[in-house]
Enzyme design. Structure first.
Site, short mmCIF file in Angstrom:
data_model
loop_
_atom_site.label_atom_id
_atom_site.label_comp_id
_atom_site.label_asym_id
_atom_site.label_seq_id
_atom_site.Cartn_x
_atom_site.Cartn_y
_atom_site.Cartn_z
N THR A 186 -2.99 9.33 2.85
CA THR A 186 -4.14 8.17 2.66
C THR A 186 -5.21 9.17 2.88
O THR A 186 -5.32 10.17 3.35
CB THR A 186 -4.00 7.12 3.50
OG1 THR A 186 -4.35 7.94 5.01
CG2 THR A 186 -2.75 6.31 3.42
N GLU B 248 0.31 3.53 -0.03
CA GLU B 248 1.52 3.04 0.63
C GLU B 248 2.34 2.22 -0.49
O GLU B 248 3.64 2.03 -0.03
CB GLU B 248 1.15 2.09 1.74
CG GLU B 248 0.40 2.73 2.80
CD GLU B 248 -1.22 2.91 2.95
OE1 GLU B 248 -1.59 3.16 1.76
OE2 GLU B 248 -1.72 3.11 3.94
N TRP C 273 -17.67 -15.47 6.94
CA TRP C 273 -17.43 -14.40 5.99
C TRP C 273 -18.22 -14.32 4.92
O TRP C 273 -18.40 -15.10 4.45
CB TRP C 273 -15.98 -14.29 5.81
CG TRP C 273 -14.90 -14.21 6.62
CD1 TRP C 273 -14.10 -15.11 7.35
CD2 TRP C 273 -14.63 -13.08 7.73
NE1 TRP C 273 -13.40 -14.62 8.28
CE2 TRP C 273 -13.73 -13.27 8.89
CE3 TRP C 273 -15.35 -11.84 7.85
CZ2 TRP C 273 -13.28 -12.54 9.50
CZ3 TRP C 273 -15.27 -10.86 8.72
CH2 TRP C 273 -14.01 -11.15 9.69
P1 AMP Z 1 -5.48 4.38 -1.71
O1 AMP Z 1 -4.52 4.18 -0.80
O2 AMP Z 1 -6.68 5.33 -1.50
O3 AMP Z 1 -5.56 4.31 -3.23
O4 AMP Z 1 -6.75 2.86 -1.33
C1 AMP Z 1 -6.18 1.85 -1.48
C2 AMP Z 1 -7.20 0.63 -1.29
O5 AMP Z 1 -7.97 1.03 -2.38
C3 AMP Z 1 -6.64 -0.61 -1.25
O6 AMP Z 1 -6.14 -1.21 0.17
C4 AMP Z 1 -7.89 -1.50 -1.78
O7 AMP Z 1 -8.85 -1.76 -0.68
C5 AMP Z 1 -8.43 -0.43 -2.70
N1 AMP Z 1 -8.27 -1.01 -4.05
C6 AMP Z 1 -7.43 -0.50 -4.80
N2 AMP Z 1 -7.22 -0.89 -6.12
C7 AMP Z 1 -8.29 -1.81 -6.04
C8 AMP Z 1 -8.93 -2.90 -7.00
N3 AMP Z 1 -8.44 -3.03 -8.30
N4 AMP Z 1 -9.84 -3.65 -6.62
C9 AMP Z 1 -10.26 -3.47 -5.48
N5 AMP Z 1 -9.79 -2.61 -4.41
C10 AMP Z 1 -8.87 -1.90 -4.68
#
Ligand code: AMP
Length: 541
Positions: free
Chosen positions: A184, A329, A444
């Site tokens: 991550t 994940e 919130w």
């Molecule tokens: P990563 O594992 O670095 O790809 O990050 C995942 C996180 O990116 C998710 O838990 C979301 O918080 C954010 N994320 C991914 N796609 C979107 C989307 N289309 N809109 C808003 N947040 C997103």
């Protein structure tokens, strides 16, 4: 039991074999350092993957060993994507934008035995080299052999390939064994490793190719601008090979002008990337139009695509936008937004509201929302709670870490850390990252919704909202805004007035800070941790 289906192993070699047998002439095009285009076919890819399998054997890579890649999107990276898992080893994609400390941390944590490095990013890797203990071989590509480097035990990709045999029999793979490893991006503490299995990637490949998802076919030309070092480039390399779609790999050329030119020249049908890339591309296309008529879907994910930008693409450039949500994940794709037949009667304006949502779960992924006590919440478009998911391509623990209830529930769901609402028809909308929500006087406030509304203002180019401490309300929202370069003066009052009719009074930011640039994370998302650090002194609040 007699009469049952075959016990057919879902392994990566079968994806490659299919591409070779059925689509040998389909093309992989890479923009190389220096700007020349390298082009070869899936048949060429296949034969080189076999050679590379022999190279890995000669380096002493054994079943289960981790092999790191440190590279832009390129044909060599693609060869590693196939050769490493097809020799039963684990392809560990290293993020080229990590700090030297974090990079060394993930290489050591994964115990990578070999690392393949794109010479274009060699100096970045060299900064971490002193802190790395486990790597036995470094292999460089996109460079002439003999180049000077401070890395030990270096060999050169093309030299090794030239010496290797082309015959190789795939063996030793088990669909339940690990084939890929991705950490991550480490926005909260040290990065955590997610191990993909052959089976999970095979099923994810089928899931994202589905007609209700990216609907990939051999008529497509897919350009993963999303890096191959981040969440397996959304699984697109494998999905393209299975579908027989041409692939365009942009290398280090991610500037809007480069992407625009590649889209036009290569007749790209599905460009895929994070919103920051597409906001830059939009500006570029407005000032210097290019042929985008081949695009059937501009795929976007990784962060929320602002509604005004979706609308601008669709109405001004006639480009269809498809947003998706996912995480490292979740392999990564969890949901995608394709309009459904019951949307056909809605007004255009309402369409943008729907298209700005994160979408419907792929067939194969289950989702639910729960409140703070773990109680299930209804799908009514109003109730807002933590999004949890499960499915064949969702992690059930982190690499070398005992599963903890902080991330995994006892009844088998992954806790995403995202806060969402789900409409009655099952459309999921991310309200915020749980840690990015602002809690003002016990209520919130969604930072994402305020950001979207700010971006609706014609003079705002980028916006990020974070919580700052407040004596009375505990937290209040602060907006950090980048204006368009030709915007002229815009006052705080003007922007607050712009938000006034859209939100309850207590949602309105107390302060708006105008800046030249908002910092981005290693994967191009708004870096709120660094903003919190700048404005509150505490990255984690
Ligand atoms: P990563 O594992 O670095 O790809 O990050 C995942 C996180 O990116 C998710 O838990 C979301 O918080 C954010 N994320 C991914 N796609 C979107 C989307 N289309 N809109 C808003 N947040 C997103």
């Amino acid at each position: 039991m007699e009469g049952l289906m075959m016990d057919y192993q879902l392994t990566i070699d079968r994806i490659l074999e299919h591409a070779y047998r059925m689509h040998p002439h389909k093309q992989v095009t890479t923009k190389l350092p220096g700007g020349t285009m390298h082009r070869y076919s899936y048949a060429d890819l296949y034969h080189r993957v076999k050679r590379l399998a022999n190279v890995l054997g000669a380096l002493g890579i054994e079943s289960g060993d981790r092999v790191g890649t440190f590279a832009w999107n390129s044909f060599q990276h693609l060869e590693l994507y196939f050769a490493v898992p097809c020799t039963a080893a684990v392809c560990h994609t290293l993020n080229i934008r990590l700090s030297p400390e974090l990079l060394a941390y993930v290489v050591n944590h994964a115990e990578d035995k070999a690392v393949f490095i794109d010479a274009a990013v060699l100096p970045v890797f060299e900064q971490a080299a002193d802190q790395i203990g486990c790597v036995e071989h470094y292999v460089l590509f996109n460079v002439d052999s003999g180049v000077q480097t401070k890395l030990p035990n270096v060999s050169f990709y093309e030299d090794l390939m030239a010496q290797a045999f082309e015959d190789y029999e795939w063996s030793g793979m088990d669909e339940k064994a690990a084939m890929g490893l991705c950490y991550t991006s480490g926005t909260t503490g040290n990065p955590k490793g997610v191990l993909y299995s052959h089976r999970s990637v095979y099923l994810h490949t089928m899931g994202i190719s589905h007609a209700n998802a990216f609907a990939l076919s051999e008529q497509d030309v897919v350009m993963p601008a999303v890096p191959m070092y981040h969440a397996m480039a959304w699984g697109l390399p494998y999905a393209c090979a299975f579908a027989g779609a041409d692939m365009v790999l942009p290398g280090q050329y991610l500037k809007p002008s480069d992407l625009a030119q590649m889209i036009a020249d290569q007749k790209v049908t599905v460009p895929a990337g994070v919103p920051t890339l597409w906001s830059g591309l939009y500006e570029e296309l407005k000032t210097k139009p290019r042929d985008t008529s081949h695009i059937r879907t501009l795929a976007v994910g990784g962060a929320a695509m602002p509604r005004p930008l979706i609308q601008a693409y669709e109405t001004e450039l006639h480009v269809n936008v498809m947003q998706g949500w996912g995480m490292t994940e979740t392999s990564p794709v969890g949901t995608l937004l394709n309009l459904q037949s019951h949307h056909s009667a809605i007004l255009e304006h309402a369409q943008w509201d729907i298209k700005a949502k994160q979408g419907y779960p792929l067939a194969g992924v289950e989702m639910r929302i729960v409140d703070e006590t773990g109680e299930l919440l209804p799908w009514d478009g109003v109730a807002m709670g933590e999004l949890q998911v499960r499915g064949p391509w969702v992690a059930n623990s982190y690499y070398k870490v005992k599963p903890s209830p902080e991330h995994f529930t006892t009844d088998g769901w992954f806790r995403t850390g995202d806060v969402a609402v789900i409409s009655t028809d099952g459309c999921m909308q991310i309200v915020d990252r749980a840690k990015d929500l602002v809690k003002s006087g016990g209520e919130w406030i969604s930072s994402l919704e305020i950001e979207n509304a700010l971006l609706d203002h014609p003079k705002v180019r980028e916006a990020a909202v974070i919580a700052i401490p407040d004596e009375r309300w505990i937290e209040r929202p602060l907006a950090v805004v980048v204006l368009d370069s030709d915007a002229g003066a815009v006052t705080e009052e003007e922007l607050v007035l712009h938000l006034d009719s859209k939100f309850p009074k207590f949602w309105l930011p107390d302060k708006i800070s105008f800046v030249d640039e908002i910092p981005k994370t290693s994967v191009g998302k708004l870096d709120k941790k660094s903003l919190r650090h700048r404005y509150t002194g505490d990255p984690w609040r």
